[in-house]
Motif scaffolding. Structure first.
Motif, short mmCIF file in Angstrom:
data_model
loop_
_atom_site.label_atom_id
_atom_site.label_comp_id
_atom_site.label_asym_id
_atom_site.label_seq_id
_atom_site.Cartn_x
_atom_site.Cartn_y
_atom_site.Cartn_z
N LEU A 65 0.78 -1.23 -0.01
CA LEU A 65 -0.06 0.03 0.02
C LEU A 65 0.92 1.19 0.11
O LEU A 65 0.64 2.26 -0.76
N ALA A 66 1.85 1.13 0.93
CA ALA A 66 2.71 2.30 0.91
C ALA A 66 3.45 2.55 -0.48
O ALA A 66 3.94 3.89 -0.67
N ASN A 67 4.05 1.56 -1.06
CA ASN A 67 4.45 1.80 -2.57
C ASN A 67 3.59 2.66 -3.42
O ASN A 67 4.16 3.37 -4.35
N ILE A 68 2.46 2.31 -3.65
CA ILE A 68 1.53 2.94 -4.34
C ILE A 68 1.49 4.42 -3.93
O ILE A 68 1.54 5.22 -5.10
N ASN A 83 -2.07 -6.44 -7.84
CA ASN A 83 -3.11 -5.75 -8.62
C ASN A 83 -4.39 -5.34 -7.83
O ASN A 83 -5.10 -4.45 -8.22
N ILE A 84 -4.62 -6.13 -6.69
CA ILE A 84 -5.82 -5.98 -5.96
C ILE A 84 -5.61 -4.52 -5.16
O ILE A 84 -6.94 -3.73 -5.35
N SER A 85 -4.56 -4.38 -4.81
CA SER A 85 -4.32 -2.90 -4.16
C SER A 85 -4.11 -1.76 -5.27
O SER A 85 -4.85 -0.69 -4.84
N ALA A 86 -3.68 -2.03 -6.39
CA ALA A 86 -3.54 -1.10 -7.40
C ALA A 86 -5.08 -0.65 -7.80
O ALA A 86 -5.17 0.48 -8.20
N VAL A 87 -5.91 -1.70 -8.05
CA VAL A 87 -7.21 -1.29 -8.62
C VAL A 87 -8.24 -0.58 -7.55
O VAL A 87 -8.76 0.21 -7.72
N ASP A 88 -7.69 -1.07 -6.24
CA ASP A 88 -8.56 -0.51 -5.33
C ASP A 88 -8.09 1.05 -5.19
O ASP A 88 -8.80 2.17 -4.93
N ALA A 89 -6.89 1.43 -5.53
CA ALA A 89 -6.26 2.74 -5.40
C ALA A 89 -6.87 3.60 -6.44
O ALA A 89 -7.15 4.82 -6.26
N THR A 90 -6.96 2.98 -7.67
CA THR A 90 -7.17 3.71 -8.63
C THR A 90 -9.01 4.15 -8.68
O THR A 90 -9.31 5.06 -9.14
N LEU A 91 -9.80 3.11 -7.97
CA LEU A 91 -10.75 3.30 -7.95
C LEU A 91 -11.48 4.32 -6.66
O LEU A 91 -12.49 4.55 -6.31
N GLY A 92 -10.20 4.67 -5.73
CA GLY A 92 -10.51 5.06 -4.49
C GLY A 92 -11.43 4.36 -3.42
O GLY A 92 -12.03 5.10 -2.59
N ARG A 93 -11.10 3.11 -3.35
CA ARG A 93 -11.70 2.02 -2.42
C ARG A 93 -11.00 2.19 -1.09
O ARG A 93 -9.72 2.28 -1.35
N VAL A 220 -15.38 -8.83 -2.03
CA VAL A 220 -14.53 -7.57 -1.64
C VAL A 220 -13.66 -7.06 -2.63
O VAL A 220 -13.54 -5.86 -3.14
N ASN A 221 -12.75 -8.05 -3.51
CA ASN A 221 -11.88 -7.70 -4.64
C ASN A 221 -12.18 -8.82 -5.58
O ASN A 221 -11.72 -9.87 -5.20
N ALA A 222 -12.73 -8.49 -6.81
CA ALA A 222 -12.59 -9.43 -7.77
C ALA A 222 -11.26 -9.93 -8.51
O ALA A 222 -11.03 -10.73 -9.34
N ILE A 296 -5.32 -1.65 -14.45
CA ILE A 296 -4.95 -0.13 -14.46
C ILE A 296 -4.34 0.17 -15.58
O ILE A 296 -4.00 -0.68 -16.19
N PRO A 297 -4.54 1.17 -15.79
CA PRO A 297 -3.68 1.85 -17.11
C PRO A 297 -2.20 1.43 -17.45
O PRO A 297 -1.61 1.15 -16.40
N GLN A 298 -2.02 0.98 -18.65
CA GLN A 298 -0.76 0.58 -18.92
C GLN A 298 0.33 2.00 -19.14
O GLN A 298 -0.19 2.99 -19.86
N HIS A 299 1.42 1.82 -18.78
CA HIS A 299 2.16 3.15 -18.89
C HIS A 299 2.72 3.06 -20.37
O HIS A 299 2.84 2.07 -21.07
N PRO A 300 2.68 4.24 -20.99
CA PRO A 300 2.97 4.53 -22.41
C PRO A 300 4.18 3.73 -22.83
O PRO A 300 4.28 3.26 -23.90
#
Length: 312
Positions: A65-68, A83-93, A220-222, A296-300
């Motif tokens: 979580l701290a890395n994000i 990926n579960i934490s990254a998705v939560d982060a992008t959605l603000g969950r 809780v997380n798909a 989550i979005p892919q870096h260009p």
């Protein structure tokens, strides 16, 4: 289902970075020594710096979580993530309080697997942790968040346990060896060095995550998936153990230089076999797996690299 975490303290604890560095001089936040993230970061650093003289990477310990937070705030340019934490982060969950917009995926690496190991022979299920002593990683780490979630699926929280120790992986190992705790909770690759370390001197077993528990977790997380830990993963296992997994991947700030991330991705791709030698969890990762969608979005930069690979 579980309380919000206060991530600010954890972020300060894992970072002493100061201001963000130039793109070619990258800070890479990983995990605690003893887990699979820290050596993975070191192996990626070695691969990148061996191929590209103009890129320097500083590998630092961290937490899921701290890395994000570190990457999104520009305190680090690269980070290990789930990926579960990254998705939560992008959605603000929860445990994030608002959407995190500046994290992009670089490359999928391997599945992380929930592994609760116990040295107390009287514990055979998560329900048996009631009134027992558990060691987990400090708050702000994904494994600690998952420990609370997993316990909640059998109606337990920390108040139902006799003792909860928030400790580094190395300290958890010593607690297990000395009998200070009945079990510890890990979310890492298979095989996990910390489990092998304890198993070399203590009889231990892994607890299964049942179908009913998994059904509650995926609500809780798909991003969760069921997985079976094979019987030969560790010495003296009685048989395979059913568990739950999720993806580990590398993230970057979306604004980090496109060419720099292109080159980091290229190094991971070209040296994947060497990474597997350094980190057991990467031995079954194929080049095609690196480009899989993590939600989550892919870096260009990495998107361009994978598009070129697909066209060849």
């Amino acid at each position: 289902m579980f309380k919000k975490l206060k991530l600010t303290v954890s972020l300060v604890a894992v970072l002493t970075a100061g201001p963000a560095l130039a793109d070619e001089n990258l800070v890479f936040v990983t995990g605690s020594p003893g887990g699979s993230w820290y050596p993975t970061g070191g192996a990626i650093k070695a691969a990148v710096e061996d191929i590209f003289d103009d890129i320097s990477i500083q590998v630092r310990p961290g937490g899921g979580l701290a890395n994000i937070q570190a990457v999104s705030q520009g305190l680090a340019q690269l980070g290990m993530s789930n990926n579960i934490s990254a998705v939560d982060a992008t959605l603000g969950r929860e445990p994030f309080t608002e959407p995190t917009t500046d994290i992009c995926n670089v490359a999928y690496l391997y599945p992380q697997v929930i592994q609760a190991a116990v040295v107390n022979p009287e514990i055979s299920s998560f329900e048996d942790f009631a009134g027992r002593r558990l060691a987990v990683t400090p708050r702000g780490n994904t494994a600690e968040q998952l420990a609370r979630l997993t316990l909640s699926t059998v109606g337990l929280d920390y108040d139902d346990l006799e003792q909860v120790n928030f400790a580094s992986m190395s300290d958890q190992v010593n607690m297990m060896k000395d009998g200070q705790v009945d079990g510890f909770f890990q979310a890492t690759g298979v095989p996990a060095g910390v489990i092998m370390d304890v198993g070399a001197s203590r009889d231990l077993k892994l607890l299964p995550i049942t179908d009913a528990m998994f059904e509650q977790m995926v609500e809780v997380n798909a991003g969760f998936s069921q997985i079976t830990i094979p019987a030969d993963a560790y010495a003296n296992m009685d048989g395979p153990v059913q568990s739950v997994s999720f993806g580990t991947h590398v993230i970057a700030g979306c604004g980090v230089d496109e060419t720099t991330i292109y080159n980091v991705t290229r190094a991971i791709h070209e040296r994947l076999e060497d990474l597997g030698v350094a980190v057991a969890a990467l031995r079954t990762t194929t080049p095609d797996m690196l480009s899989q969608d993590v939600g989550i979005p892919q870096h260009p930069g990495s998107a361009r690299f994978f598009e070129e690979q697909a066209a060849n």
